[in-house]
Design an enzyme around this catalytic site. Structure first.
Site, short mmCIF file in Angstrom:
data_model
loop_
_atom_site.label_atom_id
_atom_site.label_comp_id
_atom_site.label_asym_id
_atom_site.label_seq_id
_atom_site.Cartn_x
_atom_site.Cartn_y
_atom_site.Cartn_z
N CYS A 13 -2.52 -15.41 -24.59
CA CYS A 13 -2.58 -16.17 -23.02
C CYS A 13 -2.06 -15.14 -22.15
CB CYS A 13 -2.09 -17.31 -22.99
SG CYS A 13 -0.65 -17.35 -23.33
N HIS A 42 6.38 -17.84 -30.15
CA HIS A 42 6.38 -18.41 -31.52
C HIS A 42 5.41 -17.87 -32.35
CE1 HIS A 42 8.49 -22.46 -29.90
NE2 HIS A 42 9.35 -21.34 -30.18
N HIS A 75 9.34 -19.67 -23.27
CA HIS A 75 9.13 -21.05 -23.12
C HIS A 75 9.94 -21.63 -21.96
CE1 HIS A 75 8.85 -19.44 -27.15
NE2 HIS A 75 7.83 -20.24 -27.40
N GLU A 127 10.52 -25.55 -25.10
CA GLU A 127 10.17 -25.63 -23.71
C GLU A 127 10.72 -26.87 -23.14
OE1 GLU A 127 5.89 -25.14 -22.75
OE2 GLU A 127 6.15 -26.88 -21.12
N SER A 225 4.42 -23.07 -33.68
CA SER A 225 3.82 -22.98 -32.24
C SER A 225 3.16 -24.16 -31.88
CB SER A 225 2.71 -21.71 -32.56
OG SER A 225 1.62 -21.80 -31.67
N SER A 226 3.42 -24.71 -30.83
CA SER A 226 3.07 -26.25 -30.64
C SER A 226 1.47 -26.02 -30.25
CB SER A 226 3.77 -26.55 -29.23
OG SER A 226 2.98 -27.49 -28.71
N SER A 269 0.05 -17.45 -29.20
CA SER A 269 1.08 -16.47 -29.24
C SER A 269 0.50 -15.53 -30.40
CB SER A 269 2.40 -17.19 -29.65
OG SER A 269 2.02 -18.46 -30.68
S1 SF4 Z 1 0.56 -21.13 -23.77
FE1 SF4 Z 1 2.48 -21.05 -22.58
S2 SF4 Z 1 2.98 -18.92 -22.13
FE2 SF4 Z 1 0.73 -19.11 -22.50
S3 SF4 Z 1 -0.14 -19.56 -20.30
FE3 SF4 Z 1 0.17 -21.70 -21.30
S4 SF4 Z 1 2.27 -22.02 -20.34
FE4 SF4 Z 1 1.93 -19.75 -20.13
#
Ligand code: SF4
Length: 306
Positions: A13, A42, A75, A127, A225-226, A269
């Site tokens: 992202c 993560h 985070h 986070e 990783s959430s 991630s």
């Molecule tokens: S997953 Fe986390 S790092 Fe990625 S855009 Fe969403 S809030 Fe931002």
């Protein structure tokens, strides 16, 4: 394997791209070592790649030598980490995702307005630690009913209390809606913000679409990783067995027995190179690309690096 079906969007992202760019840019401009507080994102593969270039990941500010440069992870971090860094004369570059910063700002604003702030999120996630440091607030676990919250005693407030609800950015869309519904039932006047980010929402929507088309779903990403864990849960909630793996080495052949189609997705991630490695390992006769939401969001680097 007969066919691999690829979910879209998947993988990095905008917040993750920016956080990795911050560390890369620091390594280039200032040279190694560049300390990073908490895994920058993560994913162990991403962390290892940056460490090969001279990044050093630590868990606590205290582990960074006095006067060094330290990048704070995507985070988000509580104010106490910035205070500790200032005491140690550290130079901090904050790689927090701007969408997490937005949640921090909302928390502070609601607290200033005199509202009681509820955060829907996962206890112990980095986070959540950063967000909870911004203002006094109560954590609501998104996957447990309000009545079962171990913090419920702290919420013995009248139904007309001024309540504001914020959320972690990487939660399950469905579980969060349930948790928010329960809060609204108890506090009908609650102001509710749903802070689940665009990347989390899009990847969950895409895996929902894909799950009905395949026999098994492989989510590529890290156990901590959430958003990867939520993708696995969303696939399972749609009736398809799903497994979270770091890469091809973790594929269990038993999962694929009798499967014609394997669906693949990856968390925000996870680098695409790991997805490609899994496809290579499955060696399918055919790869089908699903269409999903277009993403064109980018974030600028922190001011210190512009
Ligand atoms: S997953 Fe986390 S790092 Fe990625 S855009 Fe969403 S809030 Fe931002």
């Amino acid at each position: 394997m007969v066919e691999v079906v690829l979910s879209s969007p998947r993988g990095f992202c905008a917040g993750v791209v920016r956080a990795i760019d911050v560390v890369e840019e620091c390594l280039q401009r200032f040279g190694p070592p560049v300390y990073v507080k908490h895994q920058i994102v993560h994913n162990p593969y991403v962390v290892a790649e940056l460490e090969q270039k001279g990044a050093i990941t630590v868990e606590e500010v205290d582990e960074v030598p006095d006067g060094s440069l330290v990048v704070f992870s995507a985070h988000g971090s509580p104010p106490e980490d910035f205070e500790k860094a200032a005491e140690r004369n550290l130079r901090v570059i904050d790689a927090v995702c701007p969408l997490v910063t937005r949640v921090h700002n909302e928390a502070k604003k609601y607290h200033r307005e005199g509202k009681k702030v509820l955060l829907v999120g996962h206890h112990g996630h980095q986070e959540v630690r950063g967000t909870m440091g911004q203002a006094p607030m109560t954590l609501i676990n998104d996957s447990a009913p309000l009545s079962e919250q171990d913090v419920s005693a702290d919420m013995d407030w009248p139904a007309d209390s001024e309540i504001a609800v914020i959320t972690q950015t990487t939660l399950s869309v469905g579980d969060t809606a349930t948790a928010i519904g329960a809060i609204q039932e108890r506090f009908p006047g609650a102001v509710v913000r749903n802070d689940i980010c665009y990347a989390t929402t899009n990847r969950q929507d895409a895996v929902t679409q894909m799950a009905g088309l395949v026999d098994v779903v492989l989510v590529i990403g890290a156990q901590n990783s959430s958003n990867c864990n939520r993708l696995r849960e969303v696939a399972e909630a749609n009736g398809t067995p799903a497994y979270l793996i770091n890469g091809p080495d973790e594929i269990n052949p038993d999962w694929l027995v009798g499967c014609q189609r394997a669906g693949i997705t990856s968390g925000a991630s996870t680098p695409e190179v790991l997805v490609e490695a899994v496809i290579d390992a499955l060696d399918p006769e055919k790869v089908t690309f699903l269409e999903g939401a277009e993403e064109d969001i980018t974030f600028t680097l922190p001011r210190e690096l512009r």
